[in-house]
Motif scaffolding. Sequence first.
Motif, short mmCIF file in Angstrom:
data_model
loop_
_atom_site.label_atom_id
_atom_site.label_comp_id
_atom_site.label_asym_id
_atom_site.label_seq_id
_atom_site.Cartn_x
_atom_site.Cartn_y
_atom_site.Cartn_z
N ALA A 199 0.81 -1.22 0.00
CA ALA A 199 0.00 0.00 0.00
C ALA A 199 0.85 1.27 0.00
CB ALA A 199 -0.92 0.00 1.21
N TYR A 200 2.15 1.15 -0.25
CA TYR A 200 3.06 2.30 -0.27
C TYR A 200 3.02 3.06 1.06
CZ TYR A 200 3.15 1.46 -5.30
OH TYR A 200 3.29 0.87 -6.55
N GLY A 201 2.94 2.28 2.16
CA GLY A 201 2.86 2.89 3.47
C GLY A 201 3.94 3.91 3.78
N PRO A 202 5.22 3.64 3.45
CA PRO A 202 6.26 4.63 3.76
C PRO A 202 6.05 5.97 3.05
CG PRO A 202 7.24 2.48 3.35
CD PRO A 202 5.79 2.37 2.97
N ILE A 203 5.48 5.95 1.85
CA ILE A 203 5.22 7.20 1.13
C ILE A 203 4.13 8.00 1.82
CG2 ILE A 203 4.29 8.17 -1.02
CD1 ILE A 203 5.61 5.93 -2.51
N PHE A 204 3.11 7.29 2.33
CA PHE A 204 1.97 7.96 2.95
C PHE A 204 2.08 7.94 4.47
CE2 PHE A 204 0.35 6.24 -1.16
CZ PHE A 204 0.16 7.46 -1.79
N ASP A 205 3.24 8.27 4.97
CA ASP A 205 3.49 8.29 6.41
C ASP A 205 2.68 9.43 7.03
OD1 ASP A 205 4.57 8.88 8.98
OD2 ASP A 205 6.37 7.76 8.45
N THR A 206 1.60 9.09 7.70
CA THR A 206 0.66 10.10 8.21
C THR A 206 1.33 11.05 9.19
OG1 THR A 206 -1.08 8.43 7.98
CG2 THR A 206 -1.64 10.43 9.18
N SER A 207 2.15 10.52 10.09
CA SER A 207 2.82 11.37 11.08
C SER A 207 3.76 12.37 10.42
CB SER A 207 3.60 10.51 12.08
OG SER A 207 2.74 9.74 12.86
N GLU A 208 4.48 11.91 9.41
CA GLU A 208 5.41 12.80 8.71
C GLU A 208 4.67 13.92 7.98
OE1 GLU A 208 8.51 12.60 4.92
OE2 GLU A 208 8.05 10.78 6.04
N HIS A 209 3.59 13.58 7.31
CA HIS A 209 2.86 14.58 6.54
C HIS A 209 2.09 15.55 7.43
CE1 HIS A 209 3.94 12.96 2.69
NE2 HIS A 209 3.45 11.77 2.99
N ILE A 210 1.49 15.05 8.50
CA ILE A 210 0.69 15.93 9.36
C ILE A 210 1.58 16.98 10.02
CG2 ILE A 210 0.80 14.66 11.54
CD1 ILE A 210 -2.15 15.15 11.90
N ALA A 211 2.83 16.65 10.24
CA ALA A 211 3.75 17.60 10.86
C ALA A 211 4.03 18.81 9.99
CB ALA A 211 5.07 16.88 11.19
N LYS A 212 3.75 18.68 8.68
CA LYS A 212 4.08 19.75 7.73
C LYS A 212 2.86 20.52 7.26
CE LYS A 212 8.11 17.10 6.29
NZ LYS A 212 8.78 16.31 5.22
N VAL A 213 1.71 20.28 7.89
CA VAL A 213 0.49 21.01 7.53
C VAL A 213 0.48 22.39 8.18
CG1 VAL A 213 -2.04 21.01 7.69
CG2 VAL A 213 -0.81 18.89 7.18
N ALA A 214 1.06 22.53 9.38
CA ALA A 214 1.10 23.82 10.09
C ALA A 214 1.70 24.90 9.18
CB ALA A 214 1.93 23.68 11.35
N PRO A 215 1.20 26.14 9.29
CA PRO A 215 0.34 26.67 10.36
C PRO A 215 -1.16 26.57 10.07
CG PRO A 215 1.09 28.47 8.99
CD PRO A 215 1.72 27.21 8.43
N ARG A 216 -1.55 25.71 9.16
CA ARG A 216 -2.98 25.50 8.92
C ARG A 216 -3.56 24.59 10.01
NH1 ARG A 216 -2.26 22.92 3.37
NH2 ARG A 216 -0.18 22.61 4.25
#
Length: 318
Positions: free
Chosen positions: A236-253
């Motif tokens: 499922a390409y889990g390493p590409i869709f690392d939720t913790s990694e991506h959520i950290a870069k949403v700020a300051p939204r």
Amino acid sequence: MKVVAAIRSFLKYGILTVVLVSTLSLAWLRWDAGRSRDAWFGERQGQIADVDTELSVTPFDQLSQSVRLTSSSGLEVSMRVVRNADTNEPRPVIVVLGGHRTGRDAVDLFGDVGDRAVVGVDYPYNGPEKVKGFLQTVTTIPAARQAFLDTVPAIQLTLDWLVEQTWVDTENIILIGASLGAPFASAVAHRDTRISSLILVHAAADNRLWAEVQVARRVDTEALHYPVGTIVYWLAYGPIFDTSEHIAKVAPRPVLIIAARDDERTPADQAQLLFDAAGEPRRLRYTDGKHVQPNRPGVVAELLQIANEEMDFLMQQP
């Protein structure tokens, strides 16, 4: 004796060949699951080449618009939009990426959408809806893997269409990723700043662990849970869709994380880990029931109530 020796030799080298091929295949799968697809995502998104729409009316006398987008890359995206049709004034838009069997029909869970527009997006998957048996499962894997990769550019192509509509408040496009949709939603929110805020519902911080739990729900043999879960994670390409990694870069939204206290599909403490990974502004809320799914109206109703309560937080501008 020569025959016996030949059989032993065949078995020996046959087993070695199987082991070698299996090892190389798993090594390739692990490598392929983690290599960057950023450039490919942009190419796959392409530009809108064709738009097909069909209009109807919901039981709440609101406009229901079925939309099919075709990209210059060949990618196709199917969605449904529900909104009040009495005005084309800009209003907030909620884009929903739910479970694989909910898709664009997620808009029906909202009932009367009020002064917002709700968009439900199908996963770009062209395989069978219900997979039965080992053989069909194996033959479906390529289509499923392609759908996983296509989901991010599909949502971004959806955004391309939305920002051109007169009824869209382009400063307030909220993306919801529920359950399976959470990793893809967080990846889109990280990549595309047209997403003004992000809601993750019943999501996991550790997608490999999440995959292992799903395997454990279907396979009784405990010894298989970790290895099969890991293979599913790579498929499922889990390493590409690392939720913790991506959520950290949403700020300051703004980021809103909603967890279920009795969630039977998401490992314990995952919501707190996601909250810890997210930047400010962020909020963490809990529902009392189990994991979200369409046949649990109480859970859905509580989720919608929380979303309504947090709308001012979600619509704040960075």
